[in-house]
Enzyme design. Structure first.
Site, mmCIF file in Angstrom:
data_model
loop_
_atom_site.group_PDB
_atom_site.id
_atom_site.type_symbol
_atom_site.label_atom_id
_atom_site.label_comp_id
_atom_site.label_asym_id
_atom_site.label_seq_id
_atom_site.Cartn_x
_atom_site.Cartn_y
_atom_site.Cartn_z
ATOM 1 N N GLY A 1 -3.770 13.221 70.665
ATOM 2 C CA GLY A 1 -4.474 13.842 70.991
ATOM 3 C C GLY A 1 -3.008 15.044 70.233
ATOM 4 O O GLY A 1 -3.107 16.051 69.859
ATOM 5 N N CYS A 2 -1.652 14.636 70.187
ATOM 6 C CA CYS A 2 -0.628 15.540 69.928
ATOM 7 C C CYS A 2 -1.112 15.154 68.142
ATOM 8 O O CYS A 2 -1.101 15.990 67.562
ATOM 9 C CB CYS A 2 0.493 14.509 70.123
ATOM 10 S SG CYS A 2 1.044 14.993 71.704
ATOM 11 N N THR A 3 -1.484 14.072 67.528
ATOM 12 C CA THR A 3 -1.757 13.951 65.837
ATOM 13 C C THR A 3 -3.188 15.495 65.854
ATOM 14 O O THR A 3 -3.631 15.663 64.608
ATOM 15 C CB THR A 3 -2.798 12.304 66.198
ATOM 16 O OG1 THR A 3 -1.031 11.812 65.749
ATOM 17 C CG2 THR A 3 -2.933 12.582 64.602
ATOM 18 N N LYS B 1 4.550 13.925 72.582
ATOM 19 C CA LYS B 1 5.027 12.601 71.515
ATOM 20 C C LYS B 1 4.222 12.377 70.488
ATOM 21 O O LYS B 1 3.067 12.906 70.427
ATOM 22 C CB LYS B 1 4.455 11.264 72.361
ATOM 23 C CG LYS B 1 5.335 10.586 72.167
ATOM 24 C CD LYS B 1 5.475 8.911 72.594
ATOM 25 C CE LYS B 1 5.132 7.369 72.742
ATOM 26 N NZ LYS B 1 7.614 7.664 71.931
ATOM 27 N N ALA C 1 -1.223 18.635 66.004
ATOM 28 C CA ALA C 1 -0.715 19.095 64.758
ATOM 29 C C ALA C 1 -2.166 18.829 63.593
ATOM 30 O O ALA C 1 -1.837 20.125 62.426
ATOM 31 C CB ALA C 1 0.278 17.341 64.550
#
Length: 155
Positions: free
Chosen positions: A44-46, A39, A49
């Site tokens: 974690g996804c930030t 998401k 990326a």
């Protein structure tokens, strides 16, 4: 059913933030890193990326291309890109075809609840579009560097 090492890159269309589409087979001819993440704009996804964005010029210098994929809409991807000045390209699996082909839509558990979600995973394809390496259940810290090292080894 997930792809196994040695499998060919499937022809799957994904939506891009600019309103266009990209087909995974478009990346044949370059080393290609495809990563799935749960998401946009979560911690974690930030971080993942941002790490791939920071190393993106090094991947490109090696002739490699990257693509991050989630179920978030192209509009949400653009907001995520703008908020964090991301350079790594993102795409939306709006038909779930990629998640099914790669076997990343899985049952997960959190705080005793069971739900369906994306298995954070990374797939490395060689220039011929053949799957060379897979990372499943990725832990973000250091992962982008590990993938960069694998791209270097692949040549």
């Amino acid at each position: 059913m997930a792809l196994d090492e040695g499998a060919k890159l499937p022809a799957i269309d994904l939506a891009t933030p600019g309103g266009g589409r990209v087909n995974l087979r478009d990346f044949i001819g370059k080393t290609f890193v495809l990563y799935f993440y749960p998401k946009d704009d979560t911690s974690g996804c930030t971080r993942e990326a941002q790490d791939f964005s920071r190393l993106y010029p090094e991947f490109q210098a090696l002739g490699a291309e990257l693509l991050g994929v989630s179920r978030d809409t192209p509009i949400k991807h653009q907001k995520f890109i703008d908020k964090y000045d991301l350079t790594v390209p993102l795409a939306t699996d709006d038909t779930n075809a990629a998640m099914e082909a790669f076997g990343v839509w899985v049952e997960k558990k959190l705080y005793g609840k069971t739900y369906m979600g994306i298995d954070r995973s990374t797939w490395l394809f060689d220039k011929a579009g053949v799957l060379a390496r897979v990372w499943r259940k990725v832990r973000v810290p250091g992962h982008a560097v590990d993938v960069l090292e694998a791209v270097k080894e692949l040549g």
